[in-house]
Design a protein around this motif. Structure first.
Motif, PDB file in Angstrom:
ATOM      1  N   MET A   1      38.819 -62.398  72.163  1.00 52.67           N
ATOM      2  CA  MET A   1      37.763 -63.178  71.582  1.00 52.67           C
ATOM      3  C   MET A   1      38.341 -64.211  70.639  1.00 52.67           C
ATOM      4  O   MET A   1      39.292 -62.997  70.082  1.00 52.67           O
ATOM      5  CB  MET A   1      36.547 -62.377  70.535  1.00 52.67           C
ATOM      6  CG  MET A   1      35.713 -61.823  71.819  1.00 52.67           C
ATOM      7  SD  MET A   1      34.059 -61.770  70.744  1.00 52.67           S
ATOM      8  CE  MET A   1      33.847 -60.648  71.995  1.00 52.67           C
ATOM      9  N   SER A   2      37.918 -65.454  70.528  1.00 51.12           N
ATOM     10  CA  SER A   2      38.454 -65.983  68.957  1.00 51.12           C
ATOM     11  C   SER A   2      38.461 -65.229  68.093  1.00 51.12           C
ATOM     12  O   SER A   2      36.848 -64.985  67.462  1.00 51.12           O
ATOM     13  CB  SER A   2      38.673 -67.225  69.587  1.00 51.12           C
ATOM     14  OG  SER A   2      36.687 -68.071  69.375  1.00 51.12           O
ATOM     15  N   GLU A   3      38.954 -65.754  66.697  1.00 53.75           N
ATOM     16  CA  GLU A   3      38.273 -66.071  65.325  1.00 53.75           C
ATOM     17  C   GLU A   3      37.272 -66.083  64.807  1.00 53.75           C
ATOM     18  O   GLU A   3      36.059 -65.767  64.537  1.00 53.75           O
ATOM     19  CB  GLU A   3      39.616 -66.470  64.553  1.00 53.75           C
ATOM     20  CG  GLU A   3      39.763 -65.894  62.888  1.00 53.75           C
ATOM     21  CD  GLU A   3      40.320 -65.935  62.279  1.00 53.75           C
ATOM     22  OE1 GLU A   3      40.466 -66.584  61.433  1.00 53.75           O
ATOM     23  OE2 GLU A   3      42.005 -65.781  62.822  1.00 53.75           O
ATOM     24  N   LEU A   4      36.924 -67.704  66.085  1.00 51.79           N
ATOM     25  CA  LEU A   4      35.980 -68.101  65.439  1.00 51.79           C
ATOM     26  C   LEU A   4      34.519 -67.804  66.022  1.00 51.79           C
ATOM     27  O   LEU A   4      33.987 -67.752  65.697  1.00 51.79           O
ATOM     28  CB  LEU A   4      35.575 -70.044  65.823  1.00 51.79           C
ATOM     29  CG  LEU A   4      34.523 -71.063  66.051  1.00 51.79           C
ATOM     30  CD1 LEU A   4      34.658 -71.065  64.478  1.00 51.79           C
ATOM     31  CD2 LEU A   4      35.432 -72.065  66.561  1.00 51.79           C
ATOM     32  N   THR A   5      35.068 -67.545  67.290  1.00 50.46           N
ATOM     33  CA  THR A   5      33.395 -66.768  67.619  1.00 50.46           C
ATOM     34  C   THR A   5      33.146 -65.497  67.221  1.00 50.46           C
ATOM     35  O   THR A   5      32.258 -65.059  66.661  1.00 50.46           O
ATOM     36  CB  THR A   5      34.083 -65.931  68.890  1.00 50.46           C
ATOM     37  OG1 THR A   5      34.185 -67.075  69.921  1.00 50.46           O
ATOM     38  CG2 THR A   5      32.530 -65.540  69.595  1.00 50.46           C
ATOM     39  N   LEU A   6      34.256 -64.401  66.229  1.00 51.16           N
ATOM     40  CA  LEU A   6      34.160 -63.404  65.594  1.00 51.16           C
ATOM     41  C   LEU A   6      33.430 -63.828  63.783  1.00 51.16           C
ATOM     42  O   LEU A   6      32.383 -63.073  63.241  1.00 51.16           O
ATOM     43  CB  LEU A   6      35.160 -62.439  65.673  1.00 51.16           C
ATOM     44  CG  LEU A   6      35.693 -62.323  66.461  1.00 51.16           C
ATOM     45  CD1 LEU A   6      37.146 -61.192  66.376  1.00 51.16           C
ATOM     46  CD2 LEU A   6      34.957 -61.326  66.851  1.00 51.16           C
ATOM     47  N   THR A   7      33.375 -64.831  63.440  1.00 51.17           N
ATOM     48  CA  THR A   7      33.300 -65.154  62.514  1.00 51.17           C
ATOM     49  C   THR A   7      31.757 -65.723  62.929  1.00 51.17           C
ATOM     50  O   THR A   7      30.705 -65.143  61.507  1.00 51.17           O
ATOM     51  CB  THR A   7      33.883 -66.404  61.819  1.00 51.17           C
ATOM     52  OG1 THR A   7      35.523 -65.863  61.632  1.00 51.17           O
ATOM     53  CG2 THR A   7      33.433 -66.719  60.219  1.00 51.17           C
TER      54      THR A   7
END
Length: 158
Positions: A1-7
């Motif tokens: 998962m991308s960092e944006l999705t996790l945020t």
């Protein structure tokens, strides 16, 4: 998962957590301090005229003139019934403040209308009972009628 999705997932979880905290706090506040019944705005002149029309005539046959607390922590208290609404509850602004821990801040109201007294529940947590029947609407009461608020029992007498 991308960092944006996790945020985004973290922020969404944080928002849901705050909504839960605010709803629990709101429920606790309502339980501790009570919920005030909605006030019906009426100009003062109209309110006075309505009170005069609903005023109980002195010595009217069959209509109670006093409300006595016959059971509960405040046994022995009484209040005259002169045609003005009488409120029961733990709140200091009630006509009859009660020390019963099972009574809400604004629990019930007695009001005089068309020559008869009516008792109504004001959205209390534990309810108001006439006999074994929990009130869901305004109910007429007569002399020697009893109604229960928490552990307190109120009897109307002539």
């Amino acid at each position: 998962m991308s960092e944006l999705t996790l945020t985004v997932i973290k922020l969404g979880f944080l928002a849901v957590l705050w909504l839960l905290i605010l709803s629990v706090t709101s429920a606790m506040r309502a339980d501790l301090f009570g919920v005030r019944p909605p006030k019906q705005p009426k100009p003062q002149r109209e309110a006075r005229e309505a009170a005069k029309q609903n005023r109980q005539p002195r010595g009217a046959k069959g209509t109670p003139t006093r409300a006595f607390l016959v059971e509960g922590p405040d046994t022995g208290k009484s209040v005259p019934l002169d045609g003005t609404p009488v409120t029961f509850g733990r709140g200091a602004d009630c006509t009859v403040p009660l020390a019963d821990e099972y009574v809400s801040t604004q629990h019930a109201r007695l009001r005089f209308h068309d020559g008869q007294w009516f008792v109504e529940d004001l959205g209390s947590t534990n309810g108001t009972y006439v006999g074994n029947q929990r009130l869901t609407r305004s109910t007429p009461v007569t002399a020697r009628s009893r109604f229960r608020l928490g552990k307190t029992v109120v009897e109307l007498r002539k």
